[in-house]
Design an enzyme around this catalytic site. Structure first.
Site, mmCIF file in Angstrom:
data_model
loop_
_atom_site.group_PDB
_atom_site.id
_atom_site.type_symbol
_atom_site.label_atom_id
_atom_site.label_comp_id
_atom_site.label_asym_id
_atom_site.label_seq_id
_atom_site.Cartn_x
_atom_site.Cartn_y
_atom_site.Cartn_z
ATOM 1 N N ASP A 112 0.833 -1.213 0.000
ATOM 2 C CA ASP A 112 0.000 0.000 0.000
ATOM 3 C C ASP A 112 0.865 1.259 0.000
ATOM 4 O OD1 ASP A 112 -2.026 -1.940 0.458
ATOM 5 O OD2 ASP A 112 -1.760 -1.724 2.618
ATOM 6 N N GLU A 168 -11.177 -0.822 -3.789
ATOM 7 C CA GLU A 168 -10.454 -0.184 -2.692
ATOM 8 C C GLU A 168 -9.216 0.524 -3.226
ATOM 9 O OE1 GLU A 168 -9.408 -3.485 -0.142
ATOM 10 O OE2 GLU A 168 -7.630 -3.999 -1.326
#
Length: 327
Positions: free
Chosen positions: A20, A200
């Site tokens: 991420d 997401e």
């Protein structure tokens, strides 16, 4: 005459075991880097004056999870933003309970620091970002556009089947939403619902008269992939009809270069401000033992972002270019 094809190589990560990833180049000339750490127990920032030095720079831990209760488990996907002269970190955290469900019942939170250097000074917990309902929520990003501050995040709507959809709202300050909260995409195509029904990890980008939101879909193993939303730059971004969605994924696993499950990207710029850079995570192998979330080898990669002839981000071409140049 036979055209010689460039040889493809397995691409090399910039930083290992950081998922991420979010890289921000500030006006002070430094690159700042935050990401999920394999232990999911803290938020750390590192900085350097060029991207190559980020890998060797020493991380500074700015915040650690609590021992119990809220903010005590699975600290995921921090992002670092500079807004109105202060630093903000957006992240998701779950809580410890007697059942496993609590470990994945995330909410979104904000930290604030008014020091010029975010590796120094004190970080204040600004609390939870409250949305229209209390449910699983994560992967927030913020951006300024046409004089407004926007917040985009992933959340589970209890009335919609699946794990998370993407929503957008304006903000009255860096930790408070205001006005309508609009769903702009939900998992619907086959490539978005492998393992889990997931949208997401959104990232914002503007190019000319269009704005883009890249995002990730499906389970976090080799099926993880990226999709793309786009809208006209002068459109009402809170109107779901303003957003056009790619019908096919824009980046997927490529075994020829040992790239598996690419996604959860961000964008930054080159040191001369001339190039947009594409930052993302991926694994270098396919087979995982156990839960993919606890496999630590999602690495951070950076490639120059290329563009298609019709003015859209060319994620596949960007990664292929990185593979051509790898040695």
């Amino acid at each position: 005459m036979e055209v010689q094809q460039k040889e493809l190589h397995a691409i090399r990560p910039l930083i290992e075991q950081r998922a991420d990833p979010f890289i921000y180049r500030h006006s002070d000339g430094y690159y700042y880097f935050v990401a999920s750490v394999p232990e999911y127990d803290r938020i750390e920032i590192r900085r350097a004056q060029n991207l190559e030095e980020l890998a060797a720079s020493t991380p500074v831990v700015i915040w650690r999870k609590r021992d119990t209760g809220i903010l005590s488990a699975n600290i995921w996907a921090p992002e670092l933003h500079f807004i109105d002269g202060k630093w903000y970190v957006y992240f998701a955290a779950a809580h410890t309970t007697e059942t496993i469900e609590g470990l994945f019942d995330h909410r979104m939170y904000v930290l604030e620091n008014d020091n010029a250097n975010p590796l120094e000074g004190s970080w204040t917990e600004r609390g939870q970002v409250r949305t229209a309902w209390e449910s699983f929520a994560l992967d927030a990003t913020v951006f300024e556009h046409n004089g407004s501050l926007y917040y985009v995040w992933a959340q589970k709507d209890p009335k919609i089947e699946g794990n998370s959809n993407l929503y957008i709202s304006k903000m009255s300050n860096p930790w408070t939403l205001t006005g309508p909260q609009t769903m702009i995409t939900k998992p619907e195509y086959d490539w978005e619902i492998i393992g889990y029904k997931v949208n997401e990890g959104a990232a914002f980008l503007r190019k000319g008269n269009r704005v883009f939101l890249s995002y990730s879909a499906s389970a976090t193993d080799f099926n993880y992939c990226m999709g793309l939303l786009e809208a006209d730059a002068d459109a009402d971004l809170l109107d779901a009809a303003s957003w056009r969605k790619s019908q096919a994924p824009v980046l997927t696993t490529d075994e020829s270069i040992s790239l598996y499950g690419p996604g959860h990207n961000s964008f930054t710029v080159s040191a001369d401000d001339e190039k947009t850079l594409f930052v993302f995570h991926a694994r270098t192998y396919k087979d995982i033992v156990g839960d993919p979330l606890y496999d630590p080898n999602r690495h951070t990669f950076v490639a120059e972002l290329l563009w298609t002839a019709d003015g859209r981000p060319d994620f596949r071409g960007s990664v292929a270019s990185l593979a051509h140049s790898a040695q």
